[in-house]
Design an enzyme around this catalytic site. Structure first.
Site, mmCIF file in Angstrom:
data_model
loop_
_atom_site.group_PDB
_atom_site.id
_atom_site.type_symbol
_atom_site.label_atom_id
_atom_site.label_comp_id
_atom_site.label_asym_id
_atom_site.label_seq_id
_atom_site.Cartn_x
_atom_site.Cartn_y
_atom_site.Cartn_z
ATOM 1 N N LEU A 1 0.850 -1.189 0.000
ATOM 2 C CA LEU A 1 0.000 0.000 0.000
ATOM 3 C C LEU A 1 0.889 1.244 0.000
ATOM 4 C CD1 LEU A 1 -3.115 -0.621 2.265
ATOM 5 C CD2 LEU A 1 -2.927 -0.528 -0.214
ATOM 6 N N HIS A 2 1.298 1.643 -1.189
ATOM 7 C CA HIS A 2 2.258 2.741 -1.319
ATOM 8 C C HIS A 2 1.718 4.052 -0.744
ATOM 9 C CE1 HIS A 2 4.523 0.160 -4.090
ATOM 10 N NE2 HIS A 2 3.396 -0.058 -4.736
ATOM 11 N N ASP A 3 0.633 4.536 -1.325
ATOM 12 C CA ASP A 3 0.185 5.901 -1.042
ATOM 13 C C ASP A 3 -0.291 6.135 0.390
ATOM 14 O OD1 ASP A 3 0.847 6.397 -3.653
ATOM 15 O OD2 ASP A 3 -1.201 6.265 -4.404
#
Length: 318
Positions: A239-241
């Site tokens: 989950l980058h953002d």
């Protein structure tokens, strides 16, 4: 203490979850949501931001679409990751409100100018809109407290061997941002690849009895498909953002180091690379706080606890 933020995004599954995470916390005051092309085409990312805010009953937040392409290059999108709509998976509502009749840069400038306190910019897509804002409104730089961005990597890339997607899409914009002198927190792949959501985490989310949690579970179901490719070596989906929002809410979950970061804008092999001087080899002054480590379980707990906020009282309050 509340923090005024502007979210500049290209939704995108993880952008949508970052937005949902941010709006669960009253300490983060969203002045605006602006969109860029990136994960999908500019019309789709704008529509997706409106759809997520409609789902959350947050039509009070002004939204504007931004640049339709990078500063000097042709647009690249990540439809192989996010699907035809950019938010494939759940059945989302159509927008119940319209975007502002001004550009993203104009909306950001307006909100920063009117804000009673410094503003934190949170870009989770290519940095085109932020670069245009900084270049055209130098008088507003003192009112920007920090830029907390998702992009880059001290190690390997995810779009080319050297470059992370957001920076690769518009390296010239990233170069402007990192040279701006405004404090930066860089949430790059070094930390976001540790922010993996596992199957059992998705089931924790699915067990939360509200429609927002169900939507997030379905977003993650789709997002997992791309990341199950063995070449990545992932157990879950990164989950980058949401790491940007998690850092704003709980910086103690992260390990960070102040570093000089430069952007490669010329090389055929390493275009879009974020050159991170972790060992102070260049002698250049640090221009970013770079995140390297994460308490994954604490990150997941923050997401799960935040999703519990979206009960009927929240969703019907406006």
């Amino acid at each position: 203490m509340t923090r005024h933020i502007i979210l500049d995004c290209d939704p995108g599954h993880d952008d949508a979850i970052a937005l949902i995470l941010a709006l669960a916390h009253p300490d983060l005051v969203p002045l605006a949501v602006t969109t860029s092309a990136g994960n999908q085409t500019p019309d789709k990312t704008l529509n997706n931001a409106l759809r997520i805010l409609t789902l959350l009953n947050r039509g009070d937040i002004p939204v504007a679409g931004g640049a339709t392409k990078p500063l000097t290059r042709e647009l690249i999108i990540a439809d192989n990751v996010h699907g035809e709509t950019g938010l494939d998976g759940p059945a989302l509502p159509e927008p119940s409100f319209s975007p502002q009749a001004i550009t993203a840069v104009e909306l950001m400038a307006q909100q920063i100018r009117q804000s009673t306190q410094p503003v934190t910019l949170v870009p989770t897509g290519p940095l085109t809109n932020i670069a245009l804002l900084l270049a055209s409104h130098s008088e507003l730089h003192p009112k920007i407290e920090r830029i907390v961005l998702m992009g880059g990597a001290a190690g390997v890339g995810n779009w080319t061997p050297a470059a992370e997607f957001n920076i690769f899409v518009d390296p010239e914009a990233a170069d402007i941002v990192f040279k701006s002198g405004i404090p930066i927190t860089m949430c790059g792949l070094d930390v976001t690849h540790q922010a993996q959501i596992m199957d059992e985490d998705i089931e924790r989310i699915r067990a939360i009895p509200n429609p927002i949690a169900q939507c997030v579970a379905e977003l993650l179901d789709f997002f997992m498909i791309y990341h199950r490719d063995p070449k990545w070596g992932f157990i879950g989906a990164p989950l980058h953002d949401p790491c940007t929002i998690a850092w704003l809410l709980k910086p103690e979950l992260f390990e960070a180091q102040d570093c000089w970061v430069g952007i490669e804008t010329q090389s055929e092999l390493t275009l879009g690379m974020t050159v991170v001087d972790r060992y102070q080899l260049t002698g250049k002054t640090a221009n970013a706080t770079v995140l390297f480590g994460l308490d994954r379980l604490g990150f997941v707990d923050l997401l799960v606890d935040s999703l519990r906020v979206y009960d009927p009282t929240y969703l019907n309050r406006r």
